[in-house]
Design a protein around this motif. Structure first.
Motif, short mmCIF file in Angstrom:
data_model
loop_
_atom_site.label_atom_id
_atom_site.label_comp_id
_atom_site.label_asym_id
_atom_site.label_seq_id
_atom_site.Cartn_x
_atom_site.Cartn_y
_atom_site.Cartn_z
N TYR A 63 0.91 -1.20 0.04
CA TYR A 63 0.04 0.05 -0.01
C TYR A 63 0.83 1.23 0.05
N ALA A 64 2.22 1.04 0.71
CA ALA A 64 2.82 2.30 0.75
C ALA A 64 3.91 2.40 -0.47
N THR A 65 4.00 1.56 -1.21
CA THR A 65 4.78 1.49 -2.60
C THR A 65 4.33 1.40 -3.75
N LEU A 66 3.20 0.51 -3.80
CA LEU A 66 2.73 0.46 -5.07
C LEU A 66 1.45 1.49 -5.61
N LYS A 67 1.52 1.82 -6.66
CA LYS A 67 0.60 2.75 -7.30
C LYS A 67 -0.93 2.49 -6.75
N ASP A 68 -0.97 1.21 -7.58
CA ASP A 68 -2.61 0.70 -7.57
C ASP A 68 -2.81 -0.37 -6.35
N TRP A 69 -2.39 -0.40 -5.31
CA TRP A 69 -2.76 -1.32 -4.42
C TRP A 69 -3.72 -0.84 -3.36
N PRO A 70 -5.04 -1.29 -3.45
CA PRO A 70 -6.19 -0.70 -2.70
C PRO A 70 -6.18 -1.08 -1.31
N PHE A 71 -6.75 0.12 -0.84
CA PHE A 71 -6.61 -0.06 0.92
C PHE A 71 -7.54 -1.40 1.37
N LEU A 72 -8.64 -1.70 0.36
CA LEU A 72 -9.82 -2.80 0.80
C LEU A 72 -9.18 -4.07 0.71
N VAL A 73 -8.05 -4.06 -0.05
CA VAL A 73 -7.19 -5.56 -0.20
C VAL A 73 -6.27 -5.58 1.22
N VAL A 74 -5.64 -4.38 1.55
CA VAL A 74 -4.94 -4.37 2.95
C VAL A 74 -5.85 -5.08 4.02
N VAL A 75 -7.01 -4.46 3.94
CA VAL A 75 -7.91 -4.96 5.21
C VAL A 75 -8.35 -6.41 5.04
N VAL A 76 -8.94 -6.95 4.00
CA VAL A 76 -9.10 -8.15 3.78
C VAL A 76 -8.09 -9.16 3.63
N ASP A 77 -7.06 -8.87 3.23
CA ASP A 77 -5.81 -9.64 3.19
C ASP A 77 -5.23 -9.79 4.65
N VAL A 78 -5.09 -8.83 5.36
CA VAL A 78 -4.63 -8.77 6.85
C VAL A 78 -5.75 -9.68 7.60
N LEU A 79 -6.89 -9.43 7.43
CA LEU A 79 -7.93 -10.29 8.30
C LEU A 79 -7.81 -11.83 8.04
N TRP A 80 -7.59 -11.86 6.73
CA TRP A 80 -7.60 -13.46 6.31
C TRP A 80 -5.98 -13.93 6.87
N GLY A 81 -5.20 -13.22 6.88
CA GLY A 81 -3.73 -13.89 7.46
C GLY A 81 -3.97 -13.89 8.86
N THR A 82 -4.69 -13.45 9.51
CA THR A 82 -4.95 -13.43 10.87
C THR A 82 -5.74 -14.66 11.46
#
Length: 133
Positions: A96-115
């Motif tokens: 999210y910090a380094t890629l131009k098109d990395w959506p915040f929703l992907v951050v949230v869903v992926d982190v919840l999934w990993g947890t």
């Protein structure tokens, strides 16, 4: 030593089975719709294999082994969930910090999934290890 080998095999089987269902049946459309333009036509299976091998080693060291020592499935679940949270958050927040098109929703869903995946896999790995050793 046999206990740790059993812990690794048990945890990796659970982790792979659950993540396979997630990636092939549940989340495929979600990821494709949001980051499909960044995805390869075919995943690099050697890199994926290296991830799975190393990730489960981490789960065993940081979650399953301490749980076996304390004889607590709750410890396995909590430490596995924390391991999943921090590892997936590191990956996703960095993207999210380094890629131009990395959506915040992907951050949230992926982190919840990993947890979730870390907690369930470590808990199941602990229970299976206790059952077989």
């Amino acid at each position: 030593m046999l206990q740790y080998v059993t812990a690794y095999i048990s945890t990796v089987i659970v982790f792979l089975a659950i993540d396979y269902v997630w990636l092939t049946q549940v989340a495929t459309r979600f990821y494709f719709d949001r980051i499909g333009h960044l995805l390869m036509a075919k995943p690099n299976m050697a890199a994926a294999g290296a991830f799975y091998i190393l990730y489960v080693v981490g789960l065993v060291i940081f979650a399953v082994a301490p749980a076996l020592k304390s004889e607590s499935v709750v410890t396995a679940i909590i430490l596995g969930a924390l391991f999943g949270f921090f590892t997936y958050a590191t990956y996703d927040v960095t993207n999210y910090a380094t890629l131009k098109d990395w959506p915040f929703l992907v951050v949230v869903v992926d982190v919840l999934w990993g947890t979730f995946l870390g907690g369930i896999s470590a808990g199941a790995g602990y229970l299976l290890t206790r059952a077989f050793t």
